[in-house]
Design an enzyme around this catalytic site. Structure first.
Site, PDB file in Angstrom:
ATOM      1  N   GLY A   1       0.832  -1.208   0.000  1.00  0.00           N
ATOM      2  CA  GLY A   1       0.000   0.000   0.000  1.00  0.00           C
ATOM      3  C   GLY A   1       0.860   1.249   0.000  1.00  0.00           C
ATOM      4  O   GLY A   1       2.094   1.193   0.055  1.00  0.00           O
TER       5      GLY A   1
ATOM      6  N   THR B   1       1.245   3.637   2.254  1.00  0.00           N
ATOM      7  CA  THR B   1       1.987   3.957   3.478  1.00  0.00           C
ATOM      8  C   THR B   1       3.194   3.024   3.610  1.00  0.00           C
ATOM      9  O   THR B   1       4.311   3.469   3.919  1.00  0.00           O
ATOM     10  CB  THR B   1       1.071   3.857   4.715  1.00  0.00           C
TER      11      THR B   1
ATOM     12  N   GLY C   1      -6.733  -5.073   3.368  1.00  0.00           N
ATOM     13  CA  GLY C   1      -7.067  -5.740   2.124  1.00  0.00           C
ATOM     14  C   GLY C   1      -7.602  -4.812   1.052  1.00  0.00           C
ATOM     15  O   GLY C   1      -7.959  -5.257  -0.034  1.00  0.00           O
ATOM     16  N   GLY C   2      -7.618  -3.499   1.365  1.00  0.00           N
ATOM     17  CA  GLY C   2      -8.038  -2.547   0.339  1.00  0.00           C
ATOM     18  C   GLY C   2      -7.179  -2.669  -0.915  1.00  0.00           C
ATOM     19  O   GLY C   2      -7.651  -2.487  -2.033  1.00  0.00           O
TER      20      GLY C   2
ATOM     21  N   GLU D   1      -0.546 -10.738   3.556  1.00  0.00           N
ATOM     22  CA  GLU D   1      -0.307  -9.832   4.703  1.00  0.00           C
ATOM     23  C   GLU D   1      -0.604 -10.540   6.009  1.00  0.00           C
ATOM     24  O   GLU D   1       0.137 -10.407   6.987  1.00  0.00           O
ATOM     25  CB  GLU D   1      -1.186  -8.579   4.565  1.00  0.00           C
TER      26      GLU D   1
ATOM     27  N   ASP E   1       3.293  -2.667   8.146  1.00  0.00           N
ATOM     28  CA  ASP E   1       2.250  -2.681   7.121  1.00  0.00           C
ATOM     29  C   ASP E   1       1.246  -1.557   7.394  1.00  0.00           C
ATOM     30  O   ASP E   1       1.189  -1.035   8.515  1.00  0.00           O
ATOM     31  CB  ASP E   1       1.539  -4.051   7.149  1.00  0.00           C
ATOM     32  N   GLY E   2       0.471  -1.222   6.405  1.00  0.00           N
ATOM     33  CA  GLY E   2      -0.578  -0.216   6.555  1.00  0.00           C
ATOM     34  C   GLY E   2      -1.894  -0.849   6.972  1.00  0.00           C
ATOM     35  O   GLY E   2      -1.952  -2.045   7.285  1.00  0.00           O
TER      36      GLY E   2
END
Ligand code: 5RP
Length: 232
Positions: A29, A31, A97-98, A105, A83-84
């Site tokens: 993602g 971020t 999961g976007g 993940e 992670d974001g």
């Protein structure tokens, strides 16, 4: 996007948790991308780490920046995963999961000594559910599985859920790195995330869902000038 500085500052605070010799899980993602880029700069300056990416997108990013990667099945220990998240509540429960990478993940986060979530303040909410919950399903029988997912949502106290098959830019069914599809479940508000997680996991055809409960140990929320850390 107006919150790039906040994401950058969250990533920079996570960098401070990285130590020489660590094996790192690299999230997916926008971020997490800041974190990978900062990590690459530190590696260029002499930091010695190895990493496992949580998606093909992050693999390409890391490789292009010279971050040393190891095959996931050769990893003995993951010290730290950064992670974001799409949403996070005040207990550190997440929707992820976007970006479609929830399965890898979650596998990496669950096998990590320490999962750190980095986010901008827009991701903080009181109760999960405004962001559509991604549920990864097998292509075989996805209409039947979608029906069972709908029932699981109803049984979990969500009045009028909507389950939409995610599509890509060409309006075809989106395909994850694992070759599966994603149902984006519009819940509005999830009254009991743990109960919903258990119900979704029990549906044959559901490979994984985007509720990450009890996985994040540290949440870092970036702001314009720095970041705030929350420990769980
Ligand atoms: C990908 C994810 C991402 O972590 C999530 O979508 C947050 O992304 P961003 O940092 O771009 O807001 O779960 O599957």
């Amino acid at each position: 996007m107006g919150n790039e500085r906040e994401k950058q500052n969250a990533a920079a605070a996570a960098m401070e948790l990285v130590e020489d010799g660590m094996t790192l899980g690299l999230g997916t993602g926008s971020t997490a991308r800041f974190f990978v880029e900062m990590l690459a700069e530190e590696i260029a300056d002499g930091l010695v780490v190895r990493a496992v990416p949580t998606s093909e997108e992050t693999r390409r990013l890391a490789e292009s920046h010279g971050v040393p990667l190891i095959p996931v099945d050769e990893v003995e220990r993951i010290h730290l995963t950064v992670d974001g998240a799409d949403e996070l509540d005040e207990d550190g429960a997440l929707i992820k999961g976007g970006g479609g990478a929830l399965l890898r993940e979650k596998i990496i986060a669950d096998s990590s000594d320490h999962m750190v979530v980095i986010a901008d303040p827009s991701k903080q909410i009181l109760r999960l559910g405004s962001f559509p919950l991604p549920v990864e399903v097998t292509p075989f029988g996805f209409t039947l599985t979608a029906r069972r997912v709908f029932e699981a949502l109803r049984a979990s106290g969500i009045d009028k859920p909507k389950t939409l098959l995610r599509t890509d830019a060409g309006h075809e069914a989106y395909v994850t790195d694992g070759g599966n599809h994603i149902l984006d479940c519009h819940c509005g508000r999830i009254p009991d995330a743990e109960a919903l997680a258990a119900r979704l996991s029990a549906v044959p055809g559901v490979v994984e869902h985007g509720l990450f409960i009890g996985l994040a140990r540290t949440v870092i929320i970036g702001n314009e000038t720095g970041a705030t850390l929350f420990e769980y």
